[in-house]
Design a protein around this motif. Sequence first.
Motif: not given
Lengths: 116, 178
Positions: A1-9, A41, A44, B98, B101, B111
């Motif tokens: 989930x953190x990786x998805x959030x980083x792509x969103x950022x 994204x 990922x 953001x 998303x 993930x």
Amino acid sequence: MIMYALAAVLFGVGLYGLLVKRHLLKKVLGLLILEHAVNLFLVEVGYIEGGTPPIRIEGADAAAFVSNAVDPVPQALVLTSIVIGLGLAMLMVALTLRIYERYGSLDANRMSELKG
Amino acid sequence: MDFVLYGLTAFVILGSIAALEMKSLLSAVIAVGVVGLGLSIVFLLLAAPDIAITQVVVEVIVVTVLIRAASRVPAETPSLRAGPARTFAGAGLALVAVGLLVAAFQTLPAFGSQRFAPALWYLEQAPDLTGAANVVTAVLLDFRAYDTLGEATVILTAVVGALAILRRPSSRKEESHV
């Protein structure tokens, strides 16, 4: 989930550049960052924990390969997307240079006021 | 492993913020290069070596072209910077995007937990059907060959377009502007 959030950022940073910057070349950079975020994204999404690259080495165990390899479809499409991004960047830079030659300014706000 | 990925991606995000906020265009372009090369390492860690290699090559070309462009146009002067109202409005909108998303991503499987159904078919069948050891190239050049043809067309169109835009009427007298 953190990786998805980083792509969103990363997507948000690119969007900020597109919305706020008035310098045309900075807008181009913003769009390139946006593109990177989407590519990241998609890759990922195809990843699995401890996954191996989807390359079957000769003589390797086929069943182990199928259960361990990551999803090849997003990777193939992102490969296409990266190369098309190159063409897009070229075209945008050429347009930016031409606009500067013609109008002597890179201010996006002034562009909308100019006619002709 | 996870923390290496988080760290690298955070580094990429910092690089992209630097690219947008640096005053000197040359520094900004180099920061974009940092973003692309950092991402290629992330791709390598996400088990995508083909993408990592392509990303490096494309990034080098893009940075070269951007450096050439940056040396020809003036830097971002203070008068070109957006006022506080526009900055806050843009940053607010980006934050909302953001948030939306991240909310949408909650509906995805976590993930690294699972692949989509077609992946298994490709992984099982592609090496035997196409004879390619690399399934990514099998998808690219066999199953989706028309996509790749379209990609080549897009590149050709972009190159022709860029040449048409940058070509200057040299020997002839300049035609009157409309």
